[in-house]
Design an enzyme around this catalytic site. Structure first.
Site, PDB file in Angstrom:
ATOM      1  N   LYS A 192       0.871  -1.183   0.000  1.00 17.56           N
ATOM      2  CA  LYS A 192       0.000   0.000   0.000  1.00 17.56           C
ATOM      3  C   LYS A 192       0.904   1.227   0.000  1.00 17.56           C
ATOM      4  O   LYS A 192       1.434   1.629   1.027  1.00 17.56           O
ATOM      5  CB  LYS A 192      -0.911   0.054   1.237  1.00 17.56           C
ATOM      6  CG  LYS A 192      -1.973   1.149   1.075  1.00 17.56           C
ATOM      7  CD  LYS A 192      -2.444   1.758   2.372  1.00 17.56           C
ATOM      8  CE  LYS A 192      -1.582   2.863   2.892  1.00 17.56           C
ATOM      9  NZ  LYS A 192      -1.439   4.031   2.016  1.00 17.56           N
TER      10      LYS A 192
ATOM     11  N   GLY B 224      -4.703   3.235  -1.187  1.00 12.12           N
ATOM     12  CA  GLY B 224      -5.659   3.544  -0.132  1.00 12.12           C
ATOM     13  C   GLY B 224      -5.044   4.443   0.899  1.00 12.12           C
ATOM     14  O   GLY B 224      -3.865   4.812   0.802  1.00 12.12           O
ATOM     15  N   ASP B 225      -5.855   4.809   1.888  1.00  8.66           N
ATOM     16  CA  ASP B 225      -5.321   5.663   2.956  1.00  8.66           C
ATOM     17  C   ASP B 225      -5.056   4.826   4.207  1.00  8.66           C
ATOM     18  O   ASP B 225      -5.306   3.610   4.232  1.00  8.66           O
ATOM     19  CB  ASP B 225      -6.261   6.853   3.226  1.00  8.66           C
ATOM     20  CG  ASP B 225      -7.678   6.408   3.559  1.00  8.66           C
ATOM     21  OD1 ASP B 225      -7.858   5.213   3.916  1.00  8.66           O
ATOM     22  OD2 ASP B 225      -8.598   7.236   3.460  1.00  8.66           O
ATOM     23  N   GLY B 226      -4.560   5.494   5.243  1.00 11.54           N
ATOM     24  CA  GLY B 226      -4.193   4.777   6.463  1.00 11.54           C
ATOM     25  C   GLY B 226      -5.398   4.186   7.159  1.00 11.54           C
ATOM     26  O   GLY B 226      -5.382   3.030   7.604  1.00 11.54           O
TER      27      GLY B 226
ATOM     28  N   VAL C 264      -7.247   0.995   3.842  1.00  4.11           N
ATOM     29  CA  VAL C 264      -6.393  -0.157   3.493  1.00  4.11           C
ATOM     30  C   VAL C 264      -5.288  -0.374   4.535  1.00  4.11           C
ATOM     31  O   VAL C 264      -4.990  -1.512   4.912  1.00  4.11           O
ATOM     32  CB  VAL C 264      -5.786   0.042   2.080  1.00  4.11           C
ATOM     33  CG1 VAL C 264      -4.853  -1.109   1.730  1.00  4.11           C
ATOM     34  CG2 VAL C 264      -6.897   0.162   1.028  1.00  4.11           C
ATOM     35  N   GLY C 265      -4.702   0.735   5.022  1.00  6.95           N
ATOM     36  CA  GLY C 265      -3.600   0.612   5.988  1.00  6.95           C
ATOM     37  C   GLY C 265      -4.026  -0.143   7.233  1.00  6.95           C
ATOM     38  O   GLY C 265      -3.344  -1.069   7.699  1.00  6.95           O
TER      39      GLY C 265
ATOM     40  N   GLU D  23      10.125   1.896  10.393  1.00  7.17           N
ATOM     41  CA  GLU D  23      11.114   2.934  10.079  1.00  7.17           C
ATOM     42  C   GLU D  23      10.372   4.252  10.249  1.00  7.17           C
ATOM     43  O   GLU D  23       9.496   4.579   9.437  1.00  7.17           O
ATOM     44  CB  GLU D  23      11.574   2.838   8.617  1.00  7.17           C
ATOM     45  CG  GLU D  23      12.418   1.643   8.287  1.00  7.17           C
ATOM     46  CD  GLU D  23      13.863   1.808   8.690  1.00  7.17           C
ATOM     47  OE1 GLU D  23      14.179   2.760   9.442  1.00  7.17           O
ATOM     48  OE2 GLU D  23      14.683   0.979   8.275  1.00  7.17           O
TER      49      GLU D  23
ATOM     50  N   CYS E  22      13.825  11.425   6.576  1.00  3.44           N
ATOM     51  CA  CYS E  22      13.777  11.069   7.995  1.00  3.44           C
ATOM     52  C   CYS E  22      15.169  11.168   8.630  1.00  3.44           C
ATOM     53  O   CYS E  22      15.291  11.419   9.815  1.00  3.44           O
ATOM     54  CB  CYS E  22      13.228   9.669   8.141  1.00  3.44           C
ATOM     55  SG  CYS E  22      13.981   8.540   6.981  1.00  3.44           S
TER      56      CYS E  22
ATOM     57  N   GLU F 102      10.056  16.827  14.882  1.00  6.81           N
ATOM     58  CA  GLU F 102      10.489  16.670  13.494  1.00  6.81           C
ATOM     59  C   GLU F 102       9.701  17.658  12.617  1.00  6.81           C
ATOM     60  O   GLU F 102       8.476  17.620  12.573  1.00  6.81           O
ATOM     61  CB  GLU F 102      10.205  15.235  13.030  1.00  6.81           C
ATOM     62  CG  GLU F 102      10.738  14.957  11.656  1.00  6.81           C
ATOM     63  CD  GLU F 102      10.385  13.556  11.153  1.00  6.81           C
ATOM     64  OE1 GLU F 102       9.230  13.135  11.299  1.00  6.81           O
ATOM     65  OE2 GLU F 102      11.278  12.897  10.602  1.00  6.81           O
TER      66      GLU F 102
HETATM   67  P1  NAD Z   1       2.429   8.833   7.374  1.00  3.77           P
HETATM   68  O1  NAD Z   1       2.748   8.035   8.556  1.00  3.77           O
HETATM   69  O2  NAD Z   1       1.280   9.766   7.456  1.00  3.77           O
HETATM   70  O3  NAD Z   1       2.091   7.884   6.131  1.00  3.77           O
HETATM   71  C1  NAD Z   1       2.951   6.838   5.737  1.00  3.77           C
HETATM   72  C2  NAD Z   1       2.131   5.697   5.188  1.00  3.77           C
HETATM   73  O4  NAD Z   1       1.351   5.140   6.237  1.00  3.77           O
HETATM   74  C3  NAD Z   1       1.134   6.112   4.101  1.00  3.77           C
HETATM   75  O5  NAD Z   1       1.068   5.080   3.157  1.00  3.77           O
HETATM   76  C4  NAD Z   1      -0.157   6.230   4.883  1.00  3.77           C
HETATM   77  O6  NAD Z   1      -1.311   6.045   4.090  1.00  3.77           O
HETATM   78  C5  NAD Z   1      -0.014   5.121   5.897  1.00  3.77           C
HETATM   79  N1  NAD Z   1      -0.762   5.284   7.130  1.00  3.77           N
HETATM   80  C6  NAD Z   1      -1.049   6.440   7.790  1.00  3.77           C
HETATM   81  N2  NAD Z   1      -1.735   6.165   8.914  1.00  3.77           N
HETATM   82  C7  NAD Z   1      -1.878   4.810   8.971  1.00  3.77           C
HETATM   83  C8  NAD Z   1      -2.514   3.913   9.887  1.00  3.77           C
HETATM   84  N3  NAD Z   1      -3.123   4.357  10.979  1.00  3.77           N
HETATM   85  N4  NAD Z   1      -2.448   2.596   9.624  1.00  3.77           N
HETATM   86  C9  NAD Z   1      -1.819   2.125   8.530  1.00  3.77           C
HETATM   87  N5  NAD Z   1      -1.227   2.922   7.612  1.00  3.77           N
HETATM   88  C10 NAD Z   1      -1.246   4.248   7.843  1.00  3.77           C
HETATM   89  O7  NAD Z   1       3.782   9.500   6.972  1.00  3.77           O
HETATM   90  P2  NAD Z   1       4.097  10.407   5.720  1.00  3.77           P
HETATM   91  O8  NAD Z   1       3.541  11.747   6.031  1.00  3.77           O
HETATM   92  O9  NAD Z   1       3.696   9.772   4.454  1.00  3.77           O
HETATM   93  O10 NAD Z   1       5.718  10.394   5.750  1.00  3.77           O
HETATM   94  C11 NAD Z   1       6.460  11.225   6.523  1.00  3.77           C
HETATM   95  C12 NAD Z   1       6.957  10.547   7.771  1.00  3.77           C
HETATM   96  O11 NAD Z   1       7.653   9.350   7.456  1.00  3.77           O
HETATM   97  C13 NAD Z   1       7.975  11.383   8.526  1.00  3.77           C
HETATM   98  O12 NAD Z   1       7.689  11.365   9.896  1.00  3.77           O
HETATM   99  C14 NAD Z   1       9.307  10.715   8.254  1.00  3.77           C
HETATM  100  O13 NAD Z   1      10.297  10.928   9.162  1.00  3.77           O
HETATM  101  C15 NAD Z   1       8.905   9.301   8.152  1.00  3.77           C
HETATM  102  N6  NAD Z   1       9.871   8.549   7.347  1.00  3.77           N
HETATM  103  C16 NAD Z   1      10.715   7.673   7.968  1.00  3.77           C
HETATM  104  C17 NAD Z   1      11.652   6.960   7.237  1.00  3.77           C
HETATM  105  C18 NAD Z   1      12.578   5.978   7.878  1.00  3.77           C
HETATM  106  O14 NAD Z   1      13.115   5.136   7.173  1.00  3.77           O
HETATM  107  N7  NAD Z   1      12.819   6.007   9.159  1.00  3.77           N
HETATM  108  C19 NAD Z   1      11.734   7.142   5.872  1.00  3.77           C
HETATM  109  C20 NAD Z   1      10.871   8.040   5.274  1.00  3.77           C
HETATM  110  C21 NAD Z   1       9.927   8.735   6.031  1.00  3.77           C
END
Ligand code: NAD
Length: 481
Positions: A174, A205-207, A210-211, A249, A282, A382
């Site tokens: 996803k 999908g969104d979190g 599908v998440g 991550e 990140c 962050e």
């Molecule tokens: P996000 O957590 O909002 O979304 C990431 C993914 O998770 C998306 O696909 C989203 O749809 C899904 N998601 C969101 N809520 C969910 C839930 N409750 N259940 C299941 N899936 C869910 O993050 P973002 O805004 O897309 O990315 C930015 C963040 O990611 C920053 O905090 C950054 O530091 C972190 N990041 C970390 C790494 C790493 O390797 N440590 C790498 C890249 C980004």
């Protein structure tokens, strides 16, 4: 405009069960550049069922054949890499040259590193001479759910899908709903490379939809997630009932320790590293800690470098930084800049609002705050934008204390010509990675953090291990083999 409403399930593009359109916004123009669908429970279940059905065949496929299929994905990338760079640039705003040279190139880089490590996996081996009939076998964990963010889309997709396939797992990806185009192109690569039906599936999908369904699905053995610490917590909770393996991550608040004996380019390098990808990494070195005797000069250099960084649309060639991904992210970064000013940090470059001459697009001025005090909001949280915090320190011990006093622990950085000091600090900094004097990690080194940065280790041998179970077998008949 691109319209791609289908999901890739069981080797074919299929319409969603219930149509739910989702626009993809080009952050350089704020215009809709694509329409995709957001899937729901039925779509997720169909993808998981396909992955479950494909598991016995794929997990029994000899490793050499799995390797051949993965090499096919690399061949597809070589044929279509320009399309991949354009998709990434459009969906998340990476400048096209950077999308070509860095973002898209994550795919071949990680894939080749995985192949190198894969050749050394010992699928079954004796425990040791003291227990001659005990064997240690490595087996795929099963059906895995892979959830990725938008900031380095192909980096994260490659770091998850490729080791899952090599390990013998089947998967449901996803991707981020903000940046789905590159992943859909990746699905085409898998299809054309002959990845068997059901082994790789993609549902947009969104979190919440599908998440969450993937994270709690009884037939999914593992979730590999990259994204925010907030979502990482939600996924861990959702996965708890089914006792899945969850690898995370998450975010970071990297400290870059600059000593007075650092090389001449250290400050400039640190500023450019943070500003790269418009600060949306990140592992960004977002807190620059500078030894007091060098601090004033370092602030001057940082302000000059940040002020010289061009901000421009992603489609323009060149070394500019592009917009940030969306309005929400832009608003959040503006809020942090305002907080920095309100809490008394000294603004020495950039600041609030759009860069001069721009009136559209989610562009942020490359911003530097000096005299940031540990504990200020911009030092703790962050920001995920092109905003650098500079903090003076008196002693090495104080620098370590400030660097480690954060909920995060992804990458820390050290700049010093003193080798003994570097080695000492490398051990004292609480992080999954320490990078010193601008040297990046070697090919196949593990990427991951500690504490609120999550504890996954992706890439190379460690990245493959995440998708394997270890089985101990006794009474093994060596002669029968
Ligand atoms: P996000 O957590 O909002 O979304 C990431 C993914 O998770 C998306 O696909 C989203 O749809 C899904 N998601 C969101 N809520 C969910 C839930 N409750 N259940 C299941 N899936 C869910 O993050 P973002 O805004 O897309 O990315 C930015 C963040 O990611 C920053 O905090 C950054 O530091 C972190 N990041 C970390 C790494 C790493 O390797 N440590 C790498 C890249 C980004």
């Amino acid at each position: 405009m691109i319209t791609k409403r289908e999901f890739y399930i069981n080797g074919a593009w299929v319409a969603p069960e219930v149509a739910r359109d989702c626009p993809v916004i080009d952050p350089s123009t704020e215009e809709v550049c694509a329409v995709i669908s957001l899937g729901g429970e039925a779509d997720t279940d169909a993808a998981v069922a396909a992955a479950k059905a494909a598991l016995p065949g794929w997990s029994a496929t000899p490793p050499a054949e799995r390797r051949r299929v993965v090499e096919g994905i690399l061949e597809q990338y070589q044929l279509r890499k320009e399309e991949m760079a354009k998709a990434i640039s459009l969906e998340m705003g990476a400048p096209i040259d950077m999308a070509r040279d860095d973002q898209a190139e994550c795919l071949p880089w990680h894939l080749k590193n995985f192949l190198r490590a894969f050749d050394h996996v010992e699928w079954i081996r004796p425990l040791g001479p003291h227990a001659p009939d005990t064997m240690i076998a490595l087996e795929p964990i099963g059906v895995v759910g892979l959830i990725t963010p938008w900031n380095w889309p192909m980096n994260q997709v490659t770091l998850k899908v490729i080791p899952a396939l090599l390990a013998g797992c089947t998967c449901v990806l996803k991707p981020s709903e903000e940046a789905p185009l590159s992943s859909m192109l990746f699905a085409e690569f898998c299809h054309d490379a002959g990845v068997p039906a059901g082994v790789f599936n993609l549902v947009n999908g969104d979190g919440a939809g599908v998440g969450t369904r993937l994270s709690s699905h009884p037939d999914v053995e593992m979730i590999s997630f990259t994204g925010s610490t907030r979502a990482g917590r939600a996924i861990s909770v959702a996965a708890a009932q089914t006792l899945k393996r969850v690898t995370l991550e998450l975010g970071g608040k990297g400290a870059n320790l600059v000593f007075a004996d650092a090389d001449d380019r250290a400050v400039e390098r640190g500023v450019r590293h943070l500003m790269n990808n418009s600060g949306q990494s990140c592992n960004a070195p977002s807190r620059m800690l500078v030894e007091r005797s060098y601090y004033d000069r370092a602030v001057e250099i940082a302000a000059e470098v940040a002020s010289s960084i061009k901000v421009a649309p992603a489609s323009e060639p060149g070394k500019q930084i592009g917009p940030v991904v969306n309005k929400r992210q832009w608003d959040q970064i503006q809020g942090y800049i305002q907080k920095g000013i309100d809490e008394g940090a000294r603004l020495v470059a950039g600041g609030l609002g759009l860069p001069e001459g721009m009136n559209k697009g989610f562009y942020v001025r490359p911003t530097v705050f000096a005299d940031v005090v540990p504990g200020m909001t911009i030092e703790r949280e962050e920001i995920f934008g092109p905003v650098l915090c500079m903090i003076p320190f008196e002693t090495e011990a104080e620098a370590v204390r400030i660097a480690n006093d954060t909920p995060y622990g992804l990458t820390n950085y050290v700049q010093s010509q003193d080798g003994a000091r570097r080695n000492r600090l490398a051990r004292q900094l609480r992080a999954g990675m320490v990078e010193m004097n601008g040297k990046s990690r070697g090919a196949g080194a593990p990427f991951g953090g500690v504490k609120a940065s999550g504890r996954a280790r992706e890439g190379g041998a460690w990245g493959i291990e995440e998708f394997l179970e270890v089985k101990a077998i006794s009474g093994w008949d060596v002669a029968a083999e």
